[in-house]
Design a protein around this motif. Structure first.
Motif, short mmCIF file in Angstrom:
data_model
loop_
_atom_site.label_atom_id
_atom_site.label_comp_id
_atom_site.label_asym_id
_atom_site.label_seq_id
_atom_site.Cartn_x
_atom_site.Cartn_y
_atom_site.Cartn_z
N SER A 233 6.72 -10.03 15.44
CA SER A 233 7.38 -9.54 14.24
C SER A 233 6.46 -8.64 13.43
CB SER A 233 7.82 -10.73 13.37
OG SER A 233 8.37 -10.31 12.14
N ALA A 234 5.20 -9.05 13.30
CA ALA A 234 4.25 -8.28 12.52
C ALA A 234 3.96 -6.92 13.14
CB ALA A 234 2.94 -9.07 12.37
N LEU A 235 3.84 -6.87 14.45
CA LEU A 235 3.58 -5.60 15.13
C LEU A 235 4.73 -4.62 14.93
CD1 LEU A 235 1.95 -6.82 18.47
CD2 LEU A 235 0.81 -5.67 16.54
N ILE A 236 5.97 -5.14 15.02
CA ILE A 236 7.13 -4.29 14.79
C ILE A 236 7.14 -3.78 13.35
CG2 ILE A 236 9.66 -4.22 14.70
CD1 ILE A 236 9.66 -6.35 16.93
N ALA A 237 6.82 -4.67 12.41
CA ALA A 237 6.79 -4.29 11.00
C ALA A 237 5.74 -3.21 10.74
CB ALA A 237 6.50 -5.51 10.13
N VAL A 238 4.57 -3.36 11.35
CA VAL A 238 3.51 -2.37 11.17
C VAL A 238 3.95 -1.01 11.68
CG1 VAL A 238 1.22 -1.68 11.97
CG2 VAL A 238 1.61 -4.03 11.19
N VAL A 239 4.60 -0.98 12.84
CA VAL A 239 5.10 0.29 13.39
C VAL A 239 6.11 0.92 12.44
CG1 VAL A 239 6.43 1.35 15.25
CG2 VAL A 239 4.66 -0.33 15.78
N LEU A 240 7.04 0.11 11.94
CA LEU A 240 8.07 0.63 11.02
C LEU A 240 7.44 1.18 9.75
CD1 LEU A 240 10.78 -2.17 11.36
CD2 LEU A 240 10.90 0.15 12.27
N LEU A 241 6.43 0.49 9.24
CA LEU A 241 5.79 0.92 8.00
C LEU A 241 4.96 2.19 8.21
CD1 LEU A 241 4.74 -2.57 6.64
CD2 LEU A 241 6.28 -0.98 5.49
N VAL A 242 4.28 2.26 9.34
CA VAL A 242 3.46 3.44 9.64
C VAL A 242 4.34 4.67 9.82
CG1 VAL A 242 1.95 4.49 11.37
CG2 VAL A 242 1.53 2.16 10.60
N LEU A 243 5.50 4.48 10.44
CA LEU A 243 6.41 5.60 10.69
C LEU A 243 7.26 5.97 9.48
CD1 LEU A 243 7.69 4.73 14.30
CD2 LEU A 243 5.91 6.37 13.63
N SER A 244 7.27 5.11 8.47
CA SER A 244 8.08 5.39 7.28
C SER A 244 7.38 6.40 6.37
CB SER A 244 8.32 4.10 6.50
OG SER A 244 7.14 3.71 5.81
N ASP A 245 8.13 6.92 5.43
CA ASP A 245 7.57 7.85 4.45
C ASP A 245 7.12 7.13 3.18
OD1 ASP A 245 8.09 10.07 6.08
OD2 ASP A 245 10.16 10.19 5.37
N GLY A 246 7.11 5.79 3.26
CA GLY A 246 6.76 5.03 2.07
C GLY A 246 7.90 5.08 1.07
N GLY A 247 7.55 5.04 -0.20
CA GLY A 247 8.59 5.14 -1.22
C GLY A 247 9.38 3.88 -1.42
N GLN A 248 10.68 3.98 -1.40
CA GLN A 248 11.56 2.86 -1.73
C GLN A 248 12.07 2.18 -0.46
OE1 GLN A 248 14.55 4.33 -4.46
NE2 GLN A 248 13.01 5.20 -5.84
N LEU A 249 11.29 1.22 0.02
CA LEU A 249 11.61 0.50 1.25
C LEU A 249 12.05 -0.92 0.93
CD1 LEU A 249 8.49 1.56 3.38
CD2 LEU A 249 10.79 2.54 3.50
N THR B 143 -1.32 -7.07 -4.37
CA THR B 143 -1.97 -7.19 -3.07
C THR B 143 -2.73 -8.50 -2.99
OG1 THR B 143 -2.20 -4.78 -2.84
CG2 THR B 143 -3.65 -6.16 -1.51
N ALA B 144 -3.49 -8.81 -4.05
CA ALA B 144 -4.26 -10.05 -4.08
C ALA B 144 -3.34 -11.26 -4.01
CB ALA B 144 -5.11 -10.10 -5.34
N PHE B 145 -2.25 -11.21 -4.78
CA PHE B 145 -1.29 -12.32 -4.78
C PHE B 145 -0.68 -12.50 -3.40
CE2 PHE B 145 3.07 -13.89 -5.19
CZ PHE B 145 2.86 -15.07 -5.88
N SER C 214 0.81 -1.22 0.00
CA SER C 214 0.00 0.00 0.00
C SER C 214 0.84 1.27 0.00
CB SER C 214 -0.94 0.01 1.21
OG SER C 214 -1.82 -1.10 1.19
N VAL C 215 2.01 1.23 0.65
CA VAL C 215 2.80 2.46 0.82
C VAL C 215 4.00 2.56 -0.12
CG1 VAL C 215 2.14 2.57 3.25
CG2 VAL C 215 4.32 1.52 2.63
N ILE C 216 4.35 1.46 -0.75
CA ILE C 216 5.57 1.45 -1.54
C ILE C 216 5.42 2.23 -2.84
CG2 ILE C 216 5.08 -0.58 -2.97
CD1 ILE C 216 8.35 0.11 -1.10
N ASP C 217 6.54 2.74 -3.33
CA ASP C 217 6.59 3.35 -4.67
C ASP C 217 6.42 2.20 -5.66
OD1 ASP C 217 7.44 4.23 -7.19
OD2 ASP C 217 8.93 5.59 -6.35
N ILE C 218 5.25 2.11 -6.25
CA ILE C 218 4.90 0.91 -7.02
C ILE C 218 5.78 0.72 -8.24
CG2 ILE C 218 3.13 2.01 -8.44
CD1 ILE C 218 2.99 -1.50 -6.83
#
Length: 234
Positions: free
Chosen positions: A142-158, A89-91, A52-56
């Motif tokens: 692991s998932a909770l940590i990942a969610v926090v990292l993604l929410v705090l990120s600016d998206g883009g090229q992760l 996303t579906a995949f 959802s947040v990545i530079d597609i």
């Protein structure tokens, strides 16, 4: 040993006092639906957020270069056109869901066979299948940590490894184009935690010693990681 009276308590105590949890679920087989739902949802959530947040456009190029680098430019462009955010996303959602079900089914079959040496063990395949979801609960951390990292990120090229922040791939900053990327993603702190829970569970459900239970829990991971590493090196 403390008393576990309901599945919600069990989902909490599995992280802190797993002995009592495995003792309880040995008698309450219908409790495993809850960890099944939790594990599936938490495994999917970071991947869903990542897409959802990545530079597609950047991510399309990354995946194509990593997986389809041998194709011609025209073929690579065709692949890119098919890799929309919706399709990926579906995949991801379907692949994660089906993958977890299949992998846990295989693990359950292994545990069912490996514990047959205990003549007093009355647990069958379906019992061990339910067991696997409890052993997989560390993915929640692991998932909770990942969610926090993604929410705090600016998206883009992760780096895609951000969805598994307890993996060696994330800690080492391994790029997706590396031959070692998937291998290092599989070596995670929550995987070792799951091995520990499997050891505890086997020792609770059988008459096996802790040492023998640990060997059963570690063996498939050790074999897979060893063969995988050898194949990459060769």
């Amino acid at each position: 040993m403390h008393n576990v009276t309901n599945p919600l308590q069990a989902c909490n105590d599995i992280f802190f006092r797993p002995n009592g949890v495995f003792n309880a679920i040995n008698e309450k087989s219908n409790w495993s639906w809850l960890p099944f739902l939790i594990v599936v949802i938490m495994a999917i959530l970071p991947n869903y957020l990542y897409i959802s947040v990545i530079d597609i456009s950047w991510y399309q190029d990354l995946v194509i270069n990593a997986q389809y680098g041998q194709l011609s430019p025209a073929e690579m462009e065709a692949q890119k056109q098919n890799m929309t955010r919706t399709s990926m996303t579906a995949f991801t959602v379907i692949g994660t869901f089906v993958g977890l079900i299949v992998i846990n089914a295989i693990v359950a079959a292994y545990l069912n066979i490996a514990t047959r040496g205990d003549e007093d063990n009355a647990n069958g395949y379906t019992d061990w299948y339910g067991f696997t979801w409890w052993a997989g609960m560390p993915i929640v951390i692991s998932a909770l940590i990942a969610v926090v990292l993604l929410v705090l990120s600016d998206g883009g090229q992760l780096n895609p490894s951000i969805v598994l922040p307890l993996s060696l791939a994330y800690w080492m900053g391994t790029e997706m184009t590396s031959d070692w990327f998937a291998f290092l993603q599989s070596i995670r702190l929550d995987s070792f935690w799951g091995i520990y829970l499997t050891t505890v569970g086997i020792s609770q459900w059988t008459n096996f010693s802790t040492k023998k239970s640990a060997v059963i829990a570690v063996a498939p991971w050790a074999i897979i990681w060893t063969i995988w590493a050898v194949v990459i090196l060769l």
